[in-house]
Design a protein around this motif. Structure first.
Motif, PDB file in Angstrom:
ATOM      1  N   PHE A  43      34.685 -41.752  66.065  1.00  0.00           N
ATOM      2  CA  PHE A  43      34.619 -42.172  64.674  1.00  0.00           C
ATOM      3  C   PHE A  43      33.933 -43.518  64.587  1.00  0.00           C
ATOM      4  CE2 PHE A  43      38.714 -43.870  66.169  1.00  0.00           C
ATOM      5  CZ  PHE A  43      38.660 -45.195  65.744  1.00  0.00           C
ATOM      6  N   THR A  44      33.277 -43.766  63.474  1.00  0.00           N
ATOM      7  CA  THR A  44      32.767 -45.100  63.178  1.00  0.00           C
ATOM      8  C   THR A  44      33.370 -45.535  61.850  1.00  0.00           C
ATOM      9  OG1 THR A  44      30.795 -44.542  61.865  1.00  0.00           O
ATOM     10  CG2 THR A  44      30.598 -44.437  64.273  1.00  0.00           C
ATOM     11  N   LEU A  45      33.550 -46.834  61.711  1.00  0.00           N
ATOM     12  CA  LEU A  45      34.212 -47.391  60.535  1.00  0.00           C
ATOM     13  C   LEU A  45      33.262 -48.212  59.673  1.00  0.00           C
ATOM     14  CD1 LEU A  45      37.580 -48.390  62.261  1.00  0.00           C
ATOM     15  CD2 LEU A  45      37.146 -46.389  60.816  1.00  0.00           C
ATOM     16  N   GLY A  46      31.983 -47.855  59.691  1.00  0.00           N
ATOM     17  CA  GLY A  46      31.009 -48.485  58.818  1.00  0.00           C
ATOM     18  C   GLY A  46      30.304 -49.677  59.418  1.00  0.00           C
ATOM     19  N   ASP A  47      29.231 -50.091  58.751  1.00  0.00           N
ATOM     20  CA  ASP A  47      28.312 -51.101  59.281  1.00  0.00           C
ATOM     21  C   ASP A  47      27.896 -50.679  60.686  1.00  0.00           C
ATOM     22  OD1 ASP A  47      28.585 -52.380  56.899  1.00  0.00           O
ATOM     23  OD2 ASP A  47      29.451 -54.215  57.707  1.00  0.00           O
ATOM     24  N   ASN A  48      27.344 -49.490  60.725  1.00  0.00           N
ATOM     25  CA  ASN A  48      27.003 -48.866  61.999  1.00  0.00           C
ATOM     26  C   ASN A  48      25.757 -49.464  62.630  1.00  0.00           C
ATOM     27  OD1 ASN A  48      29.055 -46.573  61.779  1.00  0.00           O
ATOM     28  ND2 ASN A  48      27.916 -46.330  59.886  1.00  0.00           N
ATOM     29  N   ALA A  49      24.769 -49.838  61.789  1.00  0.00           N
ATOM     30  CA  ALA A  49      23.486 -50.312  62.306  1.00  0.00           C
ATOM     31  C   ALA A  49      23.044 -51.542  61.523  1.00  0.00           C
ATOM     32  CB  ALA A  49      22.441 -49.206  62.215  1.00  0.00           C
ATOM     33  N   ASP A  84      20.527 -53.954  58.291  1.00  0.00           N
ATOM     34  CA  ASP A  84      20.405 -53.375  56.956  1.00  0.00           C
ATOM     35  C   ASP A  84      20.576 -51.871  56.883  1.00  0.00           C
ATOM     36  OD1 ASP A  84      19.770 -55.879  55.648  1.00  0.00           O
ATOM     37  OD2 ASP A  84      17.820 -55.752  56.657  1.00  0.00           O
ATOM     38  N   GLY A  85      20.982 -51.231  57.961  1.00  0.00           N
ATOM     39  CA  GLY A  85      21.146 -49.785  57.916  1.00  0.00           C
ATOM     40  C   GLY A  85      19.861 -49.036  57.624  1.00  0.00           C
ATOM     41  N   THR A  86      18.730 -49.584  58.032  1.00  0.00           N
ATOM     42  CA  THR A  86      17.453 -48.910  57.829  1.00  0.00           C
ATOM     43  C   THR A  86      17.265 -47.833  58.892  1.00  0.00           C
ATOM     44  OG1 THR A  86      16.238 -50.427  59.251  1.00  0.00           O
ATOM     45  CG2 THR A  86      16.448 -51.039  56.908  1.00  0.00           C
ATOM     46  N   HIS A 106      26.714 -52.503  54.808  1.00  0.00           N
ATOM     47  CA  HIS A 106      25.346 -52.700  55.302  1.00  0.00           C
ATOM     48  C   HIS A 106      24.517 -51.429  55.190  1.00  0.00           C
ATOM     49  CE1 HIS A 106      25.173 -56.804  57.100  1.00  0.00           C
ATOM     50  NE2 HIS A 106      26.483 -56.695  56.885  1.00  0.00           N
ATOM     51  N   GLU A 107      25.153 -50.278  55.221  1.00  0.00           N
ATOM     52  CA  GLU A 107      24.413 -49.031  54.981  1.00  0.00           C
ATOM     53  C   GLU A 107      23.775 -49.034  53.598  1.00  0.00           C
ATOM     54  OE1 GLU A 107      25.760 -48.553  58.551  1.00  0.00           O
ATOM     55  OE2 GLU A 107      27.394 -48.621  57.101  1.00  0.00           O
ATOM     56  N   TYR A 108      24.419 -49.673  52.645  1.00  0.00           N
ATOM     57  CA  TYR A 108      23.931 -49.687  51.264  1.00  0.00           C
ATOM     58  C   TYR A 108      22.964 -50.836  51.002  1.00  0.00           C
ATOM     59  CZ  TYR A 108      26.845 -45.780  49.916  1.00  0.00           C
ATOM     60  OH  TYR A 108      27.379 -44.528  49.809  1.00  0.00           O
ATOM     61  N   HIS A 109      22.511 -51.529  52.045  1.00  0.00           N
ATOM     62  CA  HIS A 109      21.389 -52.433  51.858  1.00  0.00           C
ATOM     63  C   HIS A 109      20.122 -51.659  51.527  1.00  0.00           C
ATOM     64  CE1 HIS A 109      23.129 -56.155  54.184  1.00  0.00           C
ATOM     65  NE2 HIS A 109      23.927 -55.719  53.226  1.00  0.00           N
ATOM     66  N   VAL A 110      20.114 -50.374  51.869  1.00  0.00           N
ATOM     67  CA  VAL A 110      19.071 -49.448  51.426  1.00  0.00           C
ATOM     68  C   VAL A 110      19.680 -48.584  50.321  1.00  0.00           C
ATOM     69  CG1 VAL A 110      17.509 -47.577  52.064  1.00  0.00           C
ATOM     70  CG2 VAL A 110      18.019 -49.403  53.706  1.00  0.00           C
ATOM     71  N   ALA A 111      18.971 -48.459  49.219  1.00  0.00           N
ATOM     72  CA  ALA A 111      19.508 -47.730  48.056  1.00  0.00           C
ATOM     73  C   ALA A 111      20.015 -46.357  48.460  1.00  0.00           C
ATOM     74  CB  ALA A 111      18.434 -47.594  46.983  1.00  0.00           C
ATOM     75  N   ARG A 148      20.364 -44.095  52.183  1.00  0.00           N
ATOM     76  CA  ARG A 148      19.581 -42.933  52.590  1.00  0.00           C
ATOM     77  C   ARG A 148      19.418 -42.791  54.100  1.00  0.00           C
ATOM     78  NH1 ARG A 148      16.555 -44.845  48.315  1.00  0.00           N
ATOM     79  NH2 ARG A 148      14.992 -45.658  49.769  1.00  0.00           N
ATOM     80  N   PRO A 149      19.082 -43.867  54.836  1.00  0.00           N
ATOM     81  CA  PRO A 149      18.945 -43.687  56.287  1.00  0.00           C
ATOM     82  C   PRO A 149      20.243 -43.270  56.979  1.00  0.00           C
ATOM     83  CG  PRO A 149      17.813 -45.669  55.576  1.00  0.00           C
ATOM     84  CD  PRO A 149      18.630 -45.203  54.407  1.00  0.00           C
ATOM     85  N   TYR A 150      21.362 -43.746  56.466  1.00  0.00           N
ATOM     86  CA  TYR A 150      22.675 -43.355  57.018  1.00  0.00           C
ATOM     87  C   TYR A 150      22.878 -41.851  56.878  1.00  0.00           C
ATOM     88  CZ  TYR A 150      27.798 -42.714  56.737  1.00  0.00           C
ATOM     89  OH  TYR A 150      29.096 -42.267  56.877  1.00  0.00           O
ATOM     90  N   PHE A 151      22.658 -41.329  55.686  1.00  0.00           N
ATOM     91  CA  PHE A 151      22.833 -39.889  55.478  1.00  0.00           C
ATOM     92  C   PHE A 151      21.781 -39.089  56.232  1.00  0.00           C
ATOM     93  CE2 PHE A 151      25.196 -41.506  51.761  1.00  0.00           C
ATOM     94  CZ  PHE A 151      26.364 -40.788  51.901  1.00  0.00           C
ATOM     95  N   ASP A 152      20.575 -39.626  56.340  1.00  0.00           N
ATOM     96  CA  ASP A 152      19.540 -38.939  57.113  1.00  0.00           C
ATOM     97  C   ASP A 152      19.929 -38.874  58.584  1.00  0.00           C
ATOM     98  OD1 ASP A 152      17.961 -38.637  54.848  1.00  0.00           O
ATOM     99  OD2 ASP A 152      16.665 -40.351  55.310  1.00  0.00           O
ATOM    100  N   TYR A 153      20.455 -39.971  59.113  1.00  0.00           N
ATOM    101  CA  TYR A 153      20.753 -40.043  60.542  1.00  0.00           C
ATOM    102  C   TYR A 153      21.903 -39.125  60.934  1.00  0.00           C
ATOM    103  CZ  TYR A 153      21.538 -42.009  65.175  1.00  0.00           C
ATOM    104  OH  TYR A 153      21.702 -42.155  66.539  1.00  0.00           O
ATOM    105  N   PHE A 154      22.993 -39.166  60.189  1.00  0.00           N
ATOM    106  CA  PHE A 154      24.180 -38.390  60.564  1.00  0.00           C
ATOM    107  C   PHE A 154      24.187 -36.985  59.971  1.00  0.00           C
ATOM    108  CE2 PHE A 154      25.865 -42.739  61.271  1.00  0.00           C
ATOM    109  CZ  PHE A 154      26.274 -42.583  62.591  1.00  0.00           C
ATOM    110  N   GLY A 155      23.380 -36.741  58.950  1.00  0.00           N
ATOM    111  CA  GLY A 155      23.303 -35.415  58.375  1.00  0.00           C
ATOM    112  C   GLY A 155      24.624 -34.942  57.794  1.00  0.00           C
ATOM    113  N   PRO A 156      24.932 -33.650  57.910  1.00  0.00           N
ATOM    114  CA  PRO A 156      26.160 -33.112  57.308  1.00  0.00           C
ATOM    115  C   PRO A 156      27.439 -33.771  57.806  1.00  0.00           C
ATOM    116  CG  PRO A 156      24.670 -31.332  57.922  1.00  0.00           C
ATOM    117  CD  PRO A 156      24.092 -32.591  58.501  1.00  0.00           C
ATOM    118  N   ALA A 157      27.398 -34.377  58.990  1.00  0.00           N
ATOM    119  CA  ALA A 157      28.607 -35.022  59.523  1.00  0.00           C
ATOM    120  C   ALA A 157      29.055 -36.193  58.671  1.00  0.00           C
ATOM    121  CB  ALA A 157      28.358 -35.501  60.953  1.00  0.00           C
TER     122      ALA A 157
END
Length: 261
Positions: free
Chosen positions: A31-37, A40-42, A68-73, A76-85
């Motif tokens: 599990f990850t608890l956010g601010d993964n990258a 700016d989560g790009t 930090h994931e939401y530093h990008v509107a 989007r990169p967070y959802f792209d990276y992890f996909g359905p998970a």
């Protein structure tokens, strides 16, 4: 088994690779608890900073979104990276089962995805918990309602969600955001001691630079602001065990067990 942390990957340091090595040695769901990258989560942050370490476990990872994931509107990169998970795009809250346990993952970026009482997320959470049928439940999120770190004070906007968790008898709440480790005694959503309440953990020790504690919050039982590591949960039918696993060379740990309500 569940194993993970929050506030993880930065290309400016090596602590995230050290915690990734701990995860690599363990089976189970990550599990990850956010601010993964960071920062700016790009897409580049996920590719360059998260990918080489924690990205090795992407196929068995269930993430939560941080600020930090939401530093990008739209993160989007967070959802792209992890996909359905990562749950439905634009929503970021979802649930799954592991063994006999139910796991709910919340989106506590409450200015983007509302956490208010009566919000779509709160209604979904109530319905999901009522339908799960599991005796034991753990919740994962980013922003902590309970913390002793002044830099990021208690995220009171999440209280309606925590009240819903308590009403359903949820056992555990794991959060990050503050780059420390802290464990609280069971309490209700208003911070009152409650033997049948939620045992909350802050596990923001995945690799980003650590924060320092301020005044000890009520019901804080164990805290450490000097050690990187991950939290390992061993989940069985009607019970659980936890252990904070430090990176090699560090000596702090925390371990215990509990039974489900």
């Amino acid at each position: 088994m569940l194993i993970g942390a929050g506030d993880i990957a930065t290309c400016e340091g090596t602590a995230d690779n050290r915690t990734a090595a701990l995860v690599a040695a363990q089976p189970g769901t990550v599990f990850t608890l956010g601010d993964n990258a960071y920062p700016d989560g790009t897409a580049a942050d996920f590719r360059r900073c998260y990918g080489p370490g924690w990205g090795r476990f992407r196929a068995r990872t269930r993430p939560a979104a941080g600020n930090h994931e939401y530093h990008v509107a739209g993160a989007r990169p967070y959802f792209d990276y992890f996909g359905p998970a990562a749950g439905p795009r634009g929503r970021g809250y979802y649930s799954f089962n592991t063994g006999t346990w139910h796991v709910v993952v919340l989106n506590t970026n409450c200015g983007v995805v509302s956490c208010r009482s009566g919000s779509a997320q709160q209604r979904w959470l109530r319905t999901d918990l009522a339908a799960s049928g599991a005796r034991c439940t753990v919740a994962l999120a980013h922003h902590p309602l309970f913390t002793s770190v002044a830099r990021h004070p208690p995220a009171t906007a999440t209280r309606p969600l925590v009240r819903t968790l308590r009403a359903a008898g949820v056992e555990l709440l794991l959060t990050g955001h503050n780059h420390t480790y802290e464990r609280f005694a069971p309490q209700d959503a208003d911070g009152r001691s409650d033997p049948d309440g939620i045992r909350a953990f802050v596990v923001g020790t995945g690799g980003a630079p650590l924060h320092t504690f301020g005044r000890r919050a009520a019901h804080s039982q164990v805290r450490n602001d000097r050690t990187y590591g991950v939290l390992r949960l061993t989940l069985s039918s009607g019970a659980y065990r936890w252990k904070f696993v430090p990176v090699p060379g560090a000596h702090f740990t925390d371990a215990g067990s509990g039974v489900c309500h």
